[in-house]
Enzyme design. Sequence first.
Site, PDB file in Angstrom:
ATOM      1  N   LYS A   1       0.203  -1.180   0.185  1.00 28.39           N
ATOM      2  CA  LYS A   1       0.040  -0.251   0.137  1.00 28.39           C
ATOM      3  C   LYS A   1       0.755   1.683  -0.311  1.00 28.39           C
ATOM      4  O   LYS A   1       1.892   1.714  -0.012  1.00 28.39           O
ATOM      5  CB  LYS A   1      -0.792   0.294   0.795  1.00 28.39           C
ATOM      6  CG  LYS A   1      -1.505  -0.926   0.674  1.00 28.39           C
ATOM      7  CD  LYS A   1      -2.655  -0.524   2.731  1.00 28.39           C
ATOM      8  CE  LYS A   1      -4.167  -1.879   2.324  1.00 28.39           C
ATOM      9  NZ  LYS A   1      -4.750  -1.420   1.269  1.00 28.39           N
TER      10      LYS A   1
ATOM     11  N   ARG B   1     -10.775 -11.384   1.009  1.00 28.37           N
ATOM     12  CA  ARG B   1     -11.380 -12.343   0.416  1.00 28.37           C
ATOM     13  C   ARG B   1     -10.969 -13.941   0.921  1.00 28.37           C
ATOM     14  O   ARG B   1     -11.191 -14.676   0.514  1.00 28.37           O
ATOM     15  CB  ARG B   1     -11.716 -11.576  -0.431  1.00 28.37           C
ATOM     16  CG  ARG B   1     -11.274 -11.708  -1.562  1.00 28.37           C
ATOM     17  CD  ARG B   1     -10.832 -10.970  -2.886  1.00 28.37           C
ATOM     18  NE  ARG B   1     -11.536  -9.876  -2.757  1.00 28.37           N
ATOM     19  CZ  ARG B   1     -11.283  -8.469  -3.550  1.00 28.37           C
ATOM     20  NH1 ARG B   1     -11.653  -9.051  -4.573  1.00 28.37           N
ATOM     21  NH2 ARG B   1     -11.628  -7.357  -3.077  1.00 28.37           N
TER      22      ARG B   1
END
Length: 504
Positions: free
Chosen positions: A284, A358
């Site tokens: 990130k 996920r």
Amino acid sequence: MEFSIKSSAPENLSADCVAIGVFAGEKKQPLLTDMGKALDQAANGAIQAILGKGDFSGKSGSCQFLYKLPGIACERILLFGLGKTSEASNAAFSRAIRAAVKAIAATSAAEAVIALNAASDLPAKIRLATMAAADELAGKTLQKEKNIALKKLAFWRFVDGRAKHDAGAEEKALYEGEAIAAGLKTARTLGDLPANQCTPSYLAKAAEKLAKRHKLNCEILDEKAIRAAGMNALLAVARGSRQPPRFIVLEYKGKPRGGKKSAAQPLALLGKGITFDSGGISLKPPANMDEMKFDMCGAASVLGVMEAVARLQLPLNLLALIPACENMPGGDATRPGDVIATLSGQTVEILNTDAEGRLILCDALTYARRFEPSAIIDVATLTGACAMALGRIAHGLFANDDALAAALIKAGETIEDKAWRLPLWDDYQEALDSRFADMVNTGGREGGAITAACFLSRFVDKKTPWAHLDIAGTAWRTGKEKGATGRPVALLCQYLLDLADKPL
Ligand code: BES
Ligand code: MN
Ligand code: ZN
């Protein structure tokens, strides 16, 4: 904080502060509630006279102290704005209660009374007000002021013989509000902890402590057990970190009514427990990366709900499943392009290691099957796209079952912890096509919250009602008020209260 309900006559109210709601009139002139009118009568019209001066509008969230009114024993009266009657909502009511509590807590009042208008559904109002008041007092805004004088808060509802009321239901609602607030606090406290303290093992220990306190069954799977179980997607995310993963299983057994097997099937709550999300090799950008310590807020809220439900001893069976790990770019980290076999047997091409939530959840969804749950609800700070779509007001809600979705939306409105449904149409599924595996782990930027939900849907058995709450925008506040909100503990608790109440 001690909460109670009072019904004394207005002139006999003994407290350091009495707070009364004032509606903003449709034509400028503010309106007293029935409770306010009763107090005003005792004060010989002094309150109306002050309102007549036009200094206080009754705007929702506004507050005004009055001191030493004639005929009233209590030395402080707080007027708190309820907003326009035509715009009355749980949101406005909750905001008003929070503002009043905040104003009272800034004074030296130790005992306060807040008048609740008995117009409609008093128990629901008491539950909401208790939760909001307790949450406000425990919240960040006041945490620096360690010495809050306020010790006792009573809700005053008017009983003049004519008004009907159900004292039992009111006391129950008060207790429910307190339990929800306790769950919120657990979730917020865990959420706020820095990632060097709140590691996957720490989360597991917190779950064990909770289990001990409330006599829940607790099983913690360590790395070896996770490998033996075949949760390779969870391992794929964990391997870039020195912190070993954990898989937490908590069970609450609450003696469901009715002897049928279906009544005993647990409702499964799944929470994303990424204790820090650096993005992994798909690192990130640095700005605000500290906020990725909040990536375990789904897990924290599930623990908060377990706490509240255990306190309330609800007559239902509940299961909490929490995959916990840290997403880091270590030398052994998963690379973009790696293909893994999930617990379900389906293979995934990991295109972006930052779409890790996920991955850990898909194995948890598969693992949940062995408990034959009556329904599954997962809670996750899953996508920045959801925060973009809905901002910080509503959770994103996805479901394969309309009744479950409707019940969750209704619960969120009741307790002012709102969710908004987004589609799960098959049209979105093709974004997950892969040349090298059964699916890729990201469908790209467009519709990111939806394609993430589509990914999860592939791991749910079609016959099991399933809902997914994407709390990326709602789990924490940014900026000056930075901190975990504890959401959606209130929504889920209200949903479970409704469920426990449903006739068989
Ligand atoms: N934990 C983040 C989601 C997130 C981002 C929550 C910002 C709150 C604020 C999640 O693991 C993530 O990184 N999602 C990616 C998915 C993308 C790579 C497909 C995202 O939203 O950018
Ligand atoms: Mn991520
Ligand atoms: Zn994440």
